[in-house]
Design an enzyme around this catalytic site. Sequence first.
Site, mmCIF file in Angstrom:
data_model
loop_
_atom_site.group_PDB
_atom_site.id
_atom_site.type_symbol
_atom_site.label_atom_id
_atom_site.label_comp_id
_atom_site.label_asym_id
_atom_site.label_seq_id
_atom_site.Cartn_x
_atom_site.Cartn_y
_atom_site.Cartn_z
ATOM 1 N N CYS A 54 57.615 43.449 32.913
ATOM 2 C CA CYS A 54 57.529 44.755 33.807
ATOM 3 C C CYS A 54 59.046 45.080 34.189
ATOM 4 C CB CYS A 54 56.933 44.166 35.128
ATOM 5 S SG CYS A 54 56.716 45.644 36.280
ATOM 6 N N CYS A 58 61.147 43.749 41.540
ATOM 7 C CA CYS A 58 60.666 43.044 42.508
ATOM 8 C C CYS A 58 61.241 41.540 42.759
ATOM 9 C CB CYS A 58 58.951 42.922 42.620
ATOM 10 S SG CYS A 58 58.485 44.642 42.493
ATOM 11 N N CYS A 61 58.974 38.294 41.905
ATOM 12 C CA CYS A 61 57.899 38.451 40.819
ATOM 13 C C CYS A 61 58.388 37.830 39.515
ATOM 14 C CB CYS A 61 57.584 39.951 40.529
ATOM 15 S SG CYS A 61 56.459 40.029 39.377
ATOM 16 N N CYS A 98 39.207 41.380 39.399
ATOM 17 C CA CYS A 98 40.231 42.053 39.341
ATOM 18 C C CYS A 98 41.337 41.840 38.294
ATOM 19 C CB CYS A 98 40.842 41.760 40.784
ATOM 20 S SG CYS A 98 40.221 41.882 42.204
ATOM 21 N N CYS A 130 38.250 45.794 39.951
ATOM 22 C CA CYS A 130 39.329 46.091 40.587
ATOM 23 C C CYS A 130 40.406 45.959 39.621
ATOM 24 C CB CYS A 130 39.727 45.460 41.780
ATOM 25 S SG CYS A 130 41.283 45.747 42.665
ATOM 26 N N CYS A 190 42.866 48.652 48.251
ATOM 27 C CA CYS A 190 43.224 47.382 48.208
ATOM 28 C C CYS A 190 44.807 47.374 48.440
ATOM 29 C CB CYS A 190 42.587 46.490 47.297
ATOM 30 S SG CYS A 190 43.217 44.882 47.342
ATOM 31 N N ARG A 262 41.746 39.442 53.048
ATOM 32 C CA ARG A 262 41.756 38.613 52.053
ATOM 33 C C ARG A 262 42.811 37.798 52.178
ATOM 34 N NH1 ARG A 262 41.475 41.790 47.575
ATOM 35 N NH2 ARG A 262 39.147 41.786 47.881
#
Length: 328
Positions: A54, A58, A61, A98, A130, A190, A262
């Site tokens: 990616c 972040c 991450c 998901c 999801c 979400c 969640r």
Amino acid sequence: MSEIRHDWRVSEIRAIHDLPLTELVYRAREIHRRYHDEDAVQLCSLLSVKTGGCTEDCGYCSQSIHHETPVKPEPLLKVDEVVAAAREAKEQGATRFCMGAAWREVKEGAAFDRVLEMVRQVRGLGLETCVTLGMLNDEQAARLAEAGLTAYNHNLDTSPQHYDRVVTTRRFSDRLETLDAIRDAGIRICSGGILGLGESVDDRCAMLATLAARDPHPESIPVNALVAIEGTPMAGRSPVDTVAMARMIATARIVCPTSMVRLSAGRQQMSEEGQLLCILAGANSIFFGERLLTTGNPGFEADKALLGKAGLKPLAPDPGAVGTSDAA
């Protein structure tokens, strides 16, 4: 106290968050009973369908190209591999499946077409479906809705004020624009955040205020604890305190009464008692299965045993969110 509001001030949310824990949990429990089945927990399973590579930076991450981590990039999975994993998750008791792809944003082409087919086939198994694919536009959201997508995960991570200390390759407003596209397409939202990113308690409350300002509130609010991963800028962060997690969950329950809250990443580092405290505080959904994208999670059997000890039952699928895409 339990009315649906979209005008919460950060100071109001902070006052709730800072209540004595017994009072905070009591209030959250009252609201939970008013809007939800108090003894049912939604079981969600999460699969990384495209890992690593990616371009976002972040700080937490392991999948970012900006960090040297143990995670190695892997190509997009085949549709039949994903469907097999979804079928297994359903057999174990999951009602929502998901799928996460480590993309900065959705791009038209064969890869997105494959994800759309994943959505169709997973939805056809009778599972809520999801995805989390990064930023997308109105047209892409519409295509996902047409494929039968139930929900789209796009976390805010933290407050608007703290965001650029966590991510510099996109703006907080980009996150909100993606949430707008999702909502406009008729897909459930979400969206939640991560505790332990160096934020203040006011930052946590400001993130909740941002979520609550959306009309309607997000259908799901994941509350994550940072899992510090070797090679990321946040590798040395201290573990998030379980009571802090419980406070955030209880506050989210009060501020967004109808949302599923969640208990997400970081659960493997918590004791059974800590997890049950978070459920008592208002969490009525967990990720269920051995992995959350690239981090560990309690296994299917461990979770079944935990829920059994507590006398909790899996939440039945939402009839309006499952079935074939033709019925969506």
